[in-house]
Design an enzyme around this catalytic site. Sequence first.
Site, short mmCIF file in Angstrom:
data_model
loop_
_atom_site.label_atom_id
_atom_site.label_comp_id
_atom_site.label_asym_id
_atom_site.label_seq_id
_atom_site.Cartn_x
_atom_site.Cartn_y
_atom_site.Cartn_z
N SER A 105 0.58 -1.16 0.01
CA SER A 105 -0.06 -0.33 -0.08
C SER A 105 0.84 1.43 -0.03
O SER A 105 0.41 2.47 -0.30
CB SER A 105 -0.86 -0.07 1.07
OG SER A 105 -2.18 -0.90 0.91
N LYS A 113 0.60 3.20 -3.08
CA LYS A 113 -0.75 3.99 -3.31
C LYS A 113 -0.39 5.72 -3.31
O LYS A 113 -0.88 6.55 -4.16
CB LYS A 113 -1.75 3.91 -2.19
CG LYS A 113 -2.18 2.44 -2.40
CD LYS A 113 -3.26 2.37 -1.20
CE LYS A 113 -3.74 0.85 -1.00
NZ LYS A 113 -4.33 0.41 0.19
N TYR A 156 -2.55 -3.32 -10.89
CA TYR A 156 -2.30 -3.09 -9.43
C TYR A 156 -1.60 -4.12 -8.89
O TYR A 156 -0.98 -3.54 -7.63
CB TYR A 156 -3.82 -3.05 -8.80
CG TYR A 156 -3.91 -2.62 -7.41
CD1 TYR A 156 -3.72 -1.38 -7.14
CD2 TYR A 156 -4.18 -3.68 -6.59
CE1 TYR A 156 -3.87 -1.02 -5.87
CE2 TYR A 156 -4.26 -3.19 -5.16
CZ TYR A 156 -4.31 -1.93 -5.09
OH TYR A 156 -4.48 -1.69 -3.66
N TYR A 190 -3.88 3.41 7.41
CA TYR A 190 -5.25 2.62 7.70
C TYR A 190 -6.08 3.24 8.67
O TYR A 190 -6.02 4.56 8.99
CB TYR A 190 -4.87 1.13 7.85
CG TYR A 190 -4.03 0.51 6.99
CD1 TYR A 190 -4.20 0.84 5.53
CD2 TYR A 190 -2.98 -0.19 7.30
CE1 TYR A 190 -3.34 0.03 4.48
CE2 TYR A 190 -2.09 -0.85 6.57
CZ TYR A 190 -2.25 -0.75 5.13
OH TYR A 190 -1.47 -1.26 4.12
N VAL A 204 1.35 -3.97 3.89
CA VAL A 204 1.02 -4.92 4.82
C VAL A 204 2.35 -5.93 4.50
O VAL A 204 2.38 -7.05 5.23
CB VAL A 204 -0.32 -5.65 4.33
CG1 VAL A 204 -1.37 -5.09 4.68
CG2 VAL A 204 -0.05 -6.39 2.81
#
Length: 309
Positions: A65, A68, A193, A245, A263
Site C-alpha cells: 500500500s 498508493k 495493481y 489505515y 502489509v
Amino acid sequence: MICQNDNHLTQLVNKAKTLTKNGKVADYIPALAEANKADLSIAIYSVEGACLKAGEVQTTFTLQSISKVLSLALVLMDHGQEYVFNRVGMEPTGDPFNSIAKLETIKPSKPLNPMINAGALAVTNMIKGKTKDEKIERLLAFIQTLTNNSSVSVCERVARSEFNHAWLNRSMCYFLKEHGIIEGDVEALMEVYTKQCAIEMNCYDLAKIGAVLALNGVHPDTKEQVIPERIARLCKTFMVTCGMYNASGEFAIKVGIPAKSGVAGGILAIVPNKYGIGVYGPALDERGNSIAGCKLLEMISEEHSLSIF
C-alpha cells in the site's frame, strides 16, 4: 542528524524489536507469509544526503500500500486534481483498508480516499498508457527516478501470488465499473495493481523517496523537481489523514509525521524539510501496520520532538 549515530539507532531498533513476537505476517497473501517476522530495519535519509541505518537494511520487501502514494502522485501529474478527485474522494474512512461497505452507502459511489484499496484501484486505473505493460513500466520508471536506483523492480513471484488471491479487490473493481469510476478490463487493471504493489526495494531506497517528499518534490541527490510541489504536499496530507489505515489518528497523536504503511511491513515516513525515513518490520498489528516499526518511529519522534503538530 536524528540519533547521532548508527549505534544509538541500533539500540532503538533492538528495543522495538521485542514487539515483533506480538505481531503476525500478512499470510493472506501466501508469498508474504514467508517473511521473517523478527526482522526490523530503518534508514533515515537527510535532505543533505547523509544516511543513518540500523537492522537488516539490505533486506528487500514489496511496497504494497505504500505504492498508493506514488501512483497518486503520478496520476495527479498525468491528469490534474479535478480529474482525479472527481473519481476519488479526500476523506478518511475509519474502516479497514480493504472494506467495501462505504462504497454502497455513500452517494456518489466513489471511494472516499486514494489510500484505501478501492481508491487505489481507481487511481491505478487512471495511470496513462495504451497497455497494461506500458502503465506499470511508467510507474516503475517514476519510482526508479524517486529512488535514483534503476535496479528497483517488480517481484513477479509476489505479484502472481497477489493476483491469484485478489478476489475482494476484483469485486471492488466490478462495483466501481458499474458506477463509472473505472474503465476498461478488470483483469488488466488487477495485473497492473498487483505488480504495483509488488514493486520491491529496501529501507534505504524507501528513505530516499521520503526525502524527495520531505523536500516537496525536489530530489536530494539530483536537485531536480521530480514531483510538482503542490502534488507533493497533497500526498503528504493524505499520508497524515489516511496513511496508516484506520490507525491514522492514533499514529498522528503518538508520532505526528506523515507516513504510509504497507502489509509487507514497510513504512514510509517524512519529517518535512529534514528527513525521509524507511522502515521494514513484517510483523503486523491487527490493523495491518508494522507493530515494531510503529513503536520505533514513536520512540524516535518522542526523543527528537519530530511531531509536526
